[in-house]
Design an enzyme around this catalytic site. Structure first.
Site, PDB file in Angstrom:
ATOM      1  N   GLU A  63       6.616  34.770  74.337  1.00 17.34           N
ATOM      2  CA  GLU A  63       5.281  33.420  74.500  1.00 17.34           C
ATOM      3  C   GLU A  63       4.784  33.168  75.126  1.00 17.34           C
ATOM      4  OE1 GLU A  63       5.833  31.371  71.359  1.00 17.34           O
ATOM      5  OE2 GLU A  63       6.148  32.375  69.511  1.00 17.34           O
ATOM      6  N   GLU A 106       7.120  39.172  62.830  1.00 13.75           N
ATOM      7  CA  GLU A 106       7.118  37.823  62.874  1.00 13.75           C
ATOM      8  C   GLU A 106       5.902  38.330  61.634  1.00 13.75           C
ATOM      9  OE1 GLU A 106       7.440  34.838  65.062  1.00 13.75           O
ATOM     10  OE2 GLU A 106       8.981  35.853  67.090  1.00 13.75           O
TER      11      GLU A 106
END
Ligand code: 9MR
Length: 387
Positions: A180, A296
């Site tokens: 991220e 995810e």
């Protein structure tokens, strides 16, 4: 002086009109709501699956790896969950245990005990093991803010990555080296997210992280992992562009980067899904010589109708539609869900329902019974091309 009777009659008229309008508005809103969800739900769509083979076997038959994130405390305390996990998953990724806050209780101390337990569980059950994550702006330990600064940040970063990757060298299928790092909304020209790492080390911290990891564990697949890349929205479009730019820059500098992780936290009520745009993005990533992992996957059901059968159908549809698109790209080598059972999902806290019904974003319900989302995944693997 106004005539009181007249005033009160007028008021009654206004109140009557107002309530009629609001009833009308509610009725229109309800009709809109119903037709919106009808468009998401197709009660006739069947999610039939042949046989009972677990997801890992179906994926494996196509050269794809299937698995999930899990917490060590859950496997320790719930033997049924541990059994299902071992049956279904070909790869395990610790949901908590390899993050800085767990691994680094103090600046000079590493605690591998929980992550080692998970590595052993994976080994015992013939599963691959996957690392998440070496560099992230979240869950840094408390001492980090007090101690780390511009002068010593590089020492901390290098030491952390070298120690952790060496500890598992040769055992890791893949590492989310950097997680991220992109946030175009923060309006930097390179799209990078403001984080302690960026502030202390500048944009090159990303390349440095990959180089240190590659040196300590030359066998692991090194992954850049991010979210918000899946939908046809201006935000996701900007994120795709920025991620692609980052990957291109890293590759052009010879950084040892091997794959992109697309988190794929999907949304049940989101209709802006454009298969072509997503496929083009995947092809662009693959053309850089990179593999792709779905890292995810789960489907938020926060705003879906409360009826569990309807919710499960809509969630399953999202799973199958998404996976059939991404598995069409041969560079996609793995699919992981972010948890296996609805009993334990970060979405219970992050995206709870306003009616307080429990959330149902994963392939197994809270009693470990498989749901339509499981069928959807099984079908997507069964229909996928072989790698
Ligand atoms: O699901 C994880 C949650 O239980 C933890 O509290 C949190 C901080 O460790 O991390 C969550 O996992 C995140 C993952 O590490 C990165 N992508 C987003 C995931 C959900 O927030």
């Amino acid at each position: 002086m106004p005539n009181r009777r007249l005033v009160s009659r007028r008021r009654a008229l206004w109140l009557g009109l107002a309530s009629l309008t609001s009833i009308g508005a509610i009725a229109t809103a309800r009709a809109g709501y119903q037709s919106y969800y009808q468009s998401l739900d197709n009660p006739k769509r069947d999610f039939k699956v042949t046989g009972y083979a677990p997801l890992k076997k179906r994926a494996e038959a196509k050269g794809i790896i299937f698995g999930s994130a899990i917490r060590q405390d859950l496997l320790v305390s719930d033997s049924r969950l541990a059994t299902s996990f071992a049956q279904q998953c070909g790869i395990l990724v610790p949901e908590w245990e390899l993050k800085w806050n767990i691994l680094r209780p103090a600046p000079d101390k590493f605690d591998f005990s929980k992550a080692d337990w998970l590595a052993q569980f994976a080994r015992t059950h013939g599963m691959l093991f996957r690392g998440h994550t070496l560099v992230w702006y979240q869950v840094l330990p408390k001492w980090f803010n007090e101690i780390v600064n511009r002068q010593n940040a590089e020492k901390f970063l290098v030491e952390h990555i070298a120690t952790v990757t060496k500890h598992y060298a040769g055992q890791m299928h893949s590492w989310d080296v950097v997680n991220e790092a992109i946030e175009p909304e923060q309006r930097r020209s390179d799209g990078l997210r403001n984080s302690p790492w960026l502030e202390f080390l500048g944009p090159d911290y990303i390349e440095l992280a990959f180089r240190v990891a590659a040196q300590a564990d030359p066998k692991a697949l090194l992954v850049y992992n991010d979210y918000g890349l899946e939908y046809d929205t201006p935000t996701d479009e900007a994120r795709r562009t920025a991620v692609l730019k980052l990957l291109e820059r890293l590759k052009s500098r010879g950084t040892p980067l091997h794959a992109l992780g697309i988190q794929s936290h999907l949304t049940g009520h989101e209709t802006r899904f454009n298969p072509k745009k997503l496929q083009n993005f995947l092809a662009d990533v693959a053309s850089l010589g990179l593999k792709i992992l779905i890292t995810e996957l789960d489907v938020v059901d926060q705003k879906l109708p409360v009826d569990a059968a309807v919710r499960d159908r809509i969630v399953a549809r999202v799973y199958e539609d998404f996976l059939s698109v991404v598995l069409d790209e041969p560079a996609v080598i793995a699919v992981l869900t972010w948890g296996l059972s609805d009993r334990h999902t970060w979405l219970s806290n992050h995206a709870p329902r306003s009616d307080s019904a429990s959330v149902r974003p994963l392939p197994f319900d809270s009693n470990l019974k498989s749901k339509l989302a499981w069928n959807a995944m099984a079908r997507a693997f069964d229909n996928a091309r072989k790698r």
